[in-house]
Design an enzyme around this catalytic site. Structure first.
Site, PDB file in Angstrom:
ATOM      1  N   PRO A 135       0.830  -1.212   0.000  1.00 35.11           N
ATOM      2  CA  PRO A 135       0.000   0.000   0.000  1.00 35.11           C
ATOM      3  C   PRO A 135       0.864   1.261   0.000  1.00 35.11           C
ATOM      4  O   PRO A 135       1.907   1.316   0.655  1.00 35.11           O
ATOM      5  CB  PRO A 135      -0.794  -0.120   1.309  1.00 35.11           C
ATOM      6  CG  PRO A 135      -0.728  -1.568   1.680  1.00 35.11           C
ATOM      7  CD  PRO A 135       0.610  -2.032   1.195  1.00 35.11           C
ATOM      8  N   HIS A 136       0.421   2.280  -0.730  1.00 38.90           N
ATOM      9  CA  HIS A 136       1.157   3.539  -0.797  1.00 38.90           C
ATOM     10  C   HIS A 136       0.254   4.605  -1.394  1.00 38.90           C
ATOM     11  O   HIS A 136      -0.673   4.293  -2.144  1.00 38.90           O
ATOM     12  CB  HIS A 136       2.414   3.386  -1.659  1.00 38.90           C
ATOM     13  CG  HIS A 136       2.121   2.862  -3.029  1.00 38.90           C
ATOM     14  ND1 HIS A 136       2.063   1.516  -3.317  1.00 38.90           N
ATOM     15  CD2 HIS A 136       1.835   3.495  -4.194  1.00 38.90           C
ATOM     16  CE1 HIS A 136       1.770   1.339  -4.591  1.00 38.90           C
ATOM     17  NE2 HIS A 136       1.624   2.532  -5.151  1.00 38.90           N
ATOM     18  N   PRO A 137       0.504   5.864  -1.094  1.00 38.98           N
ATOM     19  CA  PRO A 137      -0.267   6.950  -1.710  1.00 38.98           C
ATOM     20  C   PRO A 137       0.088   7.086  -3.186  1.00 38.98           C
ATOM     21  O   PRO A 137       1.207   6.780  -3.598  1.00 38.98           O
ATOM     22  CB  PRO A 137       0.176   8.196  -0.928  1.00 38.98           C
ATOM     23  CG  PRO A 137       0.888   7.685   0.279  1.00 38.98           C
ATOM     24  CD  PRO A 137       1.463   6.365  -0.100  1.00 38.98           C
TER      25      PRO A 137
END
Length: 225
Positions: A135-137
């Site tokens: 997960p990451h922006p």
């Protein structure tokens, strides 16, 4: 989202036919606006970096941009930490609990970060197969993070992240970076070290921090600086 199919093909050094094939397969992040496909440069670079496993895609930066030293996976993980038994039965629930565990400075808004992570998952799953998600922006610059962090989270129970291989996710490697260059660098190197059998074994077995860092150091040592 201002790139055309032709722009995307030139950026990735492939044919337009390849772009359309990847869109059809659902692997390439694309938007259909007024009947035409459009792309975000940041998302394309991120996608290309993750696909090339260990190679850093060139990122064009303004001439006056100061190039800070790129972080290692080990240093980013040391900063982000390792957490066990992250709770939740859905993707949103485990992301919420993971964000609550993050070591964040006061200038990083946890609520905003969670919304950025949700938005990224809605665009396309960050699951990369074999029970792992990253997960990451979508845009690391929006967080105003001062240093790179990778937070390793072992889930209390496997959760559906809608992975392409159909496997439930058991491990999260949540990436936060101060800028796009560091962001792409970390995702690229993660793609490489996750292919290392010894390091993957420590994740599959939920080993202690000492064993995880030792295996990671060996795996990352095989990468060119």
């Amino acid at each position: 989202m201002n790139l055309s199919v032709n722009d995307a093909a030139q950026l990735l050094s492939v044919s337009q036919k390849s772009i359309y094939r990847w869109i059809k397969q659902g692997t390439l992040p694309a938007y259909k606006i007024s009947g035409c496909y459009r792309f975000s440069r940041t998302e394309l670079l991120e996608w290309a970096t993750s696909q090339r496993r260990g190679e850093l895609v060139n990122v064009s930066l303004p001439q006056d941009t100061e190039l800070l030293p790129l972080p290692s996976i080990s240093s980013a993980l040391e900063s982000g930490g390792v957490f066990y038994r992250i709770e939740g039965r859905t993707r949103e629930e485990v992301l919420t609990d993971a964000v609550n565990h993050l070591r964040l400075t006061e200038d990083v808004d946890r609520g905003a970060l969670l919304e950025f992570l949700r938005a990224r998952e809605e665009l396309a799953s960050t699951a990369i197969g074999h029970g792992v998600a990253i997960p990451h922006p979508r845009n690391p610059n929006l967080l105003n993070a001062q240093r790179a962090k990778i937070t390793l989270c072992f889930l209390d129970q496997p959760v559906d992240f809608f992975s392409f291989d159909g496997q439930l996710v058991k491990v999260l490697l949540l990436v936060i970076a101060p800028d796009l260059r560091s962001h792409l660098h970390l995702i690229s190197r993660l793609g490489f070290v996750l292919q290392d059998p010894e390091f993957r074994k420590t994740l599959d077995n939920e080993e202690n921090r000492e064993k995880i860092f030792a295996a990671l150091a060996k795996a990352e040592g095989k990468l060119k600086a």
